[in-house]
Every structure is written in C-alpha cells, then in structure tokens.
Design a protein around this motif. Structure first.
Motif, PDB file in Angstrom:
ATOM      1  N   ASP A  26       0.841  -1.208   0.000  1.00 50.81           N
ATOM      2  CA  ASP A  26       0.000   0.000   0.000  1.00 50.81           C
ATOM      3  C   ASP A  26       0.874   1.255   0.000  1.00 50.81           C
ATOM      4  O   ASP A  26       0.597   2.225  -0.720  1.00 50.81           O
ATOM      5  CB  ASP A  26      -0.913   0.006   1.228  1.00 50.81           C
ATOM      6  N   GLN A  65       2.422   1.724  -3.448  1.00 48.76           N
ATOM      7  CA  GLN A  65       1.461   2.240  -4.417  1.00 48.76           C
ATOM      8  C   GLN A  65       1.202   3.734  -4.213  1.00 48.76           C
ATOM      9  O   GLN A  65       1.021   4.483  -5.174  1.00 48.76           O
ATOM     10  CB  GLN A  65       0.153   1.452  -4.332  1.00 48.76           C
ATOM     11  N   CYS A 116       1.663   6.562  -6.979  1.00 46.84           N
ATOM     12  CA  CYS A 116       0.610   7.524  -7.309  1.00 46.84           C
ATOM     13  C   CYS A 116       1.122   8.960  -7.217  1.00 46.84           C
ATOM     14  O   CYS A 116       0.760   9.816  -8.046  1.00 46.84           O
ATOM     15  CB  CYS A 116      -0.583   7.345  -6.375  1.00 46.84           C
ATOM     16  N   LEU A 121      -4.550   3.317  -8.991  1.00 44.79           N
ATOM     17  CA  LEU A 121      -4.557   2.048  -8.263  1.00 44.79           C
ATOM     18  C   LEU A 121      -5.299   0.968  -9.037  1.00 44.79           C
ATOM     19  O   LEU A 121      -4.877  -0.199  -9.063  1.00 44.79           O
ATOM     20  CB  LEU A 121      -5.191   2.234  -6.885  1.00 44.79           C
ATOM     21  N   ILE A 135      -3.018  -0.243 -11.855  1.00 42.74           N
ATOM     22  CA  ILE A 135      -1.991  -1.168 -11.366  1.00 42.74           C
ATOM     23  C   ILE A 135      -2.590  -2.556 -11.160  1.00 42.74           C
ATOM     24  O   ILE A 135      -2.012  -3.571 -11.571  1.00 42.74           O
ATOM     25  CB  ILE A 135      -1.368  -0.660 -10.048  1.00 42.74           C
ATOM     26  N   MET A 178       3.872  -1.947 -12.268  1.00 42.17           N
ATOM     27  CA  MET A 178       3.961  -0.501 -12.083  1.00 42.17           C
ATOM     28  C   MET A 178       4.583   0.163 -13.309  1.00 42.17           C
ATOM     29  O   MET A 178       4.132   1.226 -13.753  1.00 42.17           O
ATOM     30  CB  MET A 178       4.776  -0.161 -10.834  1.00 42.17           C
ATOM     31  N   TRP A 208      -5.361  -7.435  -0.326  1.00 39.92           N
ATOM     32  CA  TRP A 208      -5.223  -7.106  -1.737  1.00 39.92           C
ATOM     33  C   TRP A 208      -6.548  -7.380  -2.443  1.00 39.92           C
ATOM     34  O   TRP A 208      -7.182  -8.418  -2.218  1.00 39.92           O
ATOM     35  CB  TRP A 208      -4.093  -7.955  -2.327  1.00 39.92           C
TER      36      TRP A 208
END
Length: 228
Positions: A23, A26, A30, A43, A46, A68, A201
């Motif tokens: 998290d 990510q 972002c 998100l 991805i 990514m 997830w």
C-alpha cells in the motif's frame, strides 16, 4: 474440534506484515504520476496490469514492479522518462529490503504446536524474497517443509500434498486469504482456517460467505489453539 496431522501456514499477513508495504509503495507510485490521473484510477490500473500479468509474472514484488512500469507507460502514453523508470525501480527495490515484522503471538503459537503437528509454510510470491523473509523472521526451525507456490489453486495444493504424501483429510491450511488459503483446500477435502488481516489485496477478496464443516474463522492466530 479439528483433528489435522499437518498444519500449513500462509506467510505474508499471516506470520508477518506485508500488505501495508505494498500500500505504501502504491502511494509513492501515485505521487509520481498524480498529474496524469487520480489515485483511485491509478490504483485500479496497477491492479488491472497485475491481474493481466499473473499468467506471465506470477505473484510477488518483482511482478508488482513490472506492473507498475507498465502502468506508467500507459499513463504517459509511452512517453515516460528514464528518470521516472528509475524511481519506479527504486520503489520495488525498497519493498525487497523491508524488515520482517512478526504479527502478535505468532512465535508463541508455533512453539505450542511444534512437536504435536508437522508444520509447513505454504506461501506464494518470489522464491528468493520469501526465503529471505523466512530467514529474517527467525521462524524457519519451526517448520518441517517450506513450499513457495506459483499459485494457490486446488491443483497446486493437490500437487504439494502429493509430493509430501499427505492426504487432504490430514491437512489444515491457515491464512488470511479466503480465496487462496481456504477455499481451494476445502474443495480438495482439507481443513481451512481464516485469520483476517486488516487490509487485503483486492485480487484476494471474495464477495460471499463460506459455510463448510471443515472451515473455521478466528480473530487471531492465538485462537487457533482453541480449535485443535
């Protein structure tokens, strides 16, 4: 009461923390591309790349890093700079260097179970990374066998049990994912125990309740001792 002879534990988010690191990664990604789309959109992109790439890359940090990169290419319409790619790779490398932080009561439970049952780690992800985390955790000596699986389907579990000469009726799988740790094992005749983690997830979520005589849900790993 459940009466297995062999107990397998998932690793990530069952024995130690893992998903919060993803998290965090990510969020860093972002932030790099917040001029192109909202965090929510990025998100989802991805996740879409991860799911699409599973047959090729499998699970784990390296697969996540490649997804990514592909997301960045899509966001920038293939105009991403070498500097930006370097920053993405850095995010992936930082994930591979994260410390292993055990979840509460994990070692105490393993100490209680060792000698009474054959204990196994059954996880998925990068082989090298999972072995690193197991080594750094200091838990390796509790386990009779370590299995890093390419996936956790009924076929994968059946193959593992076949190699270990274990009938499904003697096998219990404990983990935080209903989709990967519980359902496939129940479907082949084993026992499944779910220990929820505070974040999951999106790929691992299911939208229905499990009702099965071989299934138990507990709040913490310590409660496993109460059902054996």
């Amino acid at each position: 009461m459940m009466k297995p002879k062999i107990i397998a534990f998932d690793a990530d988010d069952t024995l130690w923390h893992n998903e919060p690191y993803f998290d965090e990664a990510q969020e860093k990604f972002c932030a790099l591309f917040d001029n192109y789309a909202s965090h929510q959109v990025i998100l989802q992109m991805i996740l879409n790349h991860q799911v699409k790439n599973l047959p090729l890359y499998g699970f784990g940090i390296k697969a996540f890093t490649l997804s990514m990169v592909e997301t960045a290419l899509e966001l920038t319409q293939n105009q991403i700079s070498g500097n930006a790619i370097e920053k993405i790779l850095k995010i992936g490398k930082e994930l591979l260097e994260k410390p292993v932080e055990l979840l509460p009561n994990v070692e105490a439970v393993l100490q209680e179970l060792k000698g009474k049952y054959r204990l196994i780690v059954a996880t998925k992800g990068d082989l090298k990374d999972q072995h690193r985390k197991l080594h750094d955790s200091g838990l390796g000596h509790y386990f009779h066998h370590i299995e890093v699986m390419s996936d956790k389907t009924e076929v994968d579990y059946s193959k593992m049990l076949g190699r270990l000469d274990i009938p499904p009726s003697d096998f219990m799988m404990i983990g935080n994912s209903l989709k990967s740790d519980v359902l496939p094992v129940l479907n082949i005749g084993g026992w499944g125990v779910h220990i929820p983690y505070h974040t999951t997830w999106a790929y691992e979520r299911i939208d229905f309740e499990i009702e099965h005589e071989n299934f138990k849900a507990v709040a913490t790993i310590k409660e496993v001792l109460n059902i054996l």
